[in-house]
Design an enzyme around this catalytic site. Structure first.
Site, PDB file in Angstrom:
ATOM      1  CB  CYS A 190      19.702   7.944 -39.012  1.00 24.42           C
ATOM      2  SG  CYS A 190      20.325   8.713 -37.510  1.00 24.42           S
ATOM      3  CB  CYS A 241      19.595  11.677 -38.399  1.00 23.29           C
ATOM      4  SG  CYS A 241      20.953  10.555 -38.112  1.00 23.29           S
ATOM      5  CG  ASP A 242      16.346  11.788 -40.849  1.00 21.35           C
ATOM      6  OD1 ASP A 242      16.917  12.896 -40.833  1.00 21.35           O
ATOM      7  OD2 ASP A 242      16.707  10.845 -41.572  1.00 21.35           O
TER       8      ASP A 242
END
Ligand code: NAP
Length: 317
Positions: free
Chosen positions: A141, A144-145
């Protein structure tokens, strides 16, 4: 968002599993039919689409809309009409019993009608190092990261819309993004392809698969194999983002509902599964389109059909 007491037993006309576009749209329709549905969110609140930075192809938002923002709008609209959204996850179901039984982390739910919209999860490469370094350089993701990879070198695996869209997003943070694809042509749509080819930070390694992820405390390199020449080489990298498709979250239903050969729930055009009263919508039942708009459409159809099913049950009683 509602909280449910531990070990509670809750009975409803309609229970919906999953909080992506399909589940939340089904909840909206069931709520507007005055059925007071409960929706169990599952582990990924608002589904996979919520991890997308900007959704540019959902009609009505000509400038695009953030994935998590759209998810929250879907939820607010369903709640406005009385849907109850519960942070809980189904762990097993009994679809032979009437009403259907759904066991969750918190308790047990029973429902006369069930709408399954549990979506899909990212596929894994299944190579050495992948599991070990997940969360320490291996990610599925970008939204997300990505932030953790400021000025770093990143490898993206895959050639579909997800890989290219996420690769482009990651250029906001990364110094370089190297896309490793197993063929010499991308599967992604033309607009995304063109954006990627024009982006100075993106380069491509064609006809290559990752065979191992290497590192000590975190990812330091990947071993790749050329699919045409079998030549092996090691590329240094700070992280690897894997976008090679999805696997339906349908394990719980195996043996109780008909699944296709790749594990997706089989439905007809009325969103009906092989068990009357159980409907499926969104990516759990759609290996073909997997768009926010198509999932939302399937969710609407499932909500309508569940309502009709319950009306018929009542008329027969
Ligand atoms: P996808 O379209 O199935 O693409 C998966 C990619 O990973 C393909 O390029 C495939 O290679 C590659 N791949 C598969 N298994 C692999 C393996 N074991 N090792 C290396 N590479 C592997 O999946 P997706 O990109 O996640 O997209 C899923 C669906 O969502 C699609 O329908 C897509 O259109 C949609 N989507 C749309 C948007 C958008 O419209 N903006 C954004 C994201 C996703 P091959 O090409 O050789 O098969």
């Amino acid at each position: 968002m509602s909280e449910i007491k531990k070990n509670s037993m809750i009975e409803r006309e309609v229970l919906i599993l999953g909080s992506g576009p399909a589940g939340l749209t089904a909840a909206l329709y069931a709520a507007r039919a005055d059925l007071s549905p409960i929706l169990l969110t599952g582990m990924v609140l608002h589904g996979q689409a919520s991890t997308t930075d900007v959704i540019e192809n959902y009609p009505g938002f000509p400038d695009g809309i953030g994935g998590s923002e759209l998810g929250l709008l879907f939820q607010t609209q369903a709640e406005r009409f009385g849907a109850e959204i519960v942070m809980d996850q189904a762990v097993s179901v009994d679809l032979k019993k009437r009403p259907f039984v759904v066991n969750t982390y918190s308790g047990t739910y029973t429902a006369k009608s069930l709408i399954i919209s549990t979506g899909a999860a990212p596929k894994k490469l299944n190579v050495p190092g992948e599991k070990e370094f997940t969360g320490r350089g291996v990610s599925y993701c970008g939204t997300c990261d990505g932030w953790f990879f400021k000025d770093k070198d990143i490898i993206v695996v895959g050639g579909g819309d997800s890989a290219i869209e996420e690769g482009l997003f990651l250029t906001r943070f990364a110094k370089t993004v190297t896309i490793v694809h197993r063929r010499d042509k991308l599967r992604a749509g033309a607009i995304l392809q063109n954006r990627a080819f024009e982006n100075q930070k993106i380069s491509f390694v064609w006809d290559a698969v990752v065979s191992e992820i290497l590192g000590e405390d975190g990812v330091q390199a990947v071993r790749i194999i050329n699919t045409k020449t079998d030549e092996e080489r090691v590329i240094s990298t700070d992280g690897i983002f894997i976008f090679i498709g999805h696997k339906p979250n349908a394990e719980m239903f195996a043996g109780q509902l008909e699944l296709d050969e790749t594990g997706y729930i089989k439905i007809n055009r009325f969103m009906e599964t092989s068990v009357p009263g159980v409907f499926a919508a969104g990516e759990i039942a759609d290996p073909t389109f997997r768009q926010v708009i198509t999932s939302a459409g399937m969710g609407a159809a499932a909500g309508i059909q569940a309502t009709r099913y319950l009306e018929n049950l009542e008329n027969e009683a």
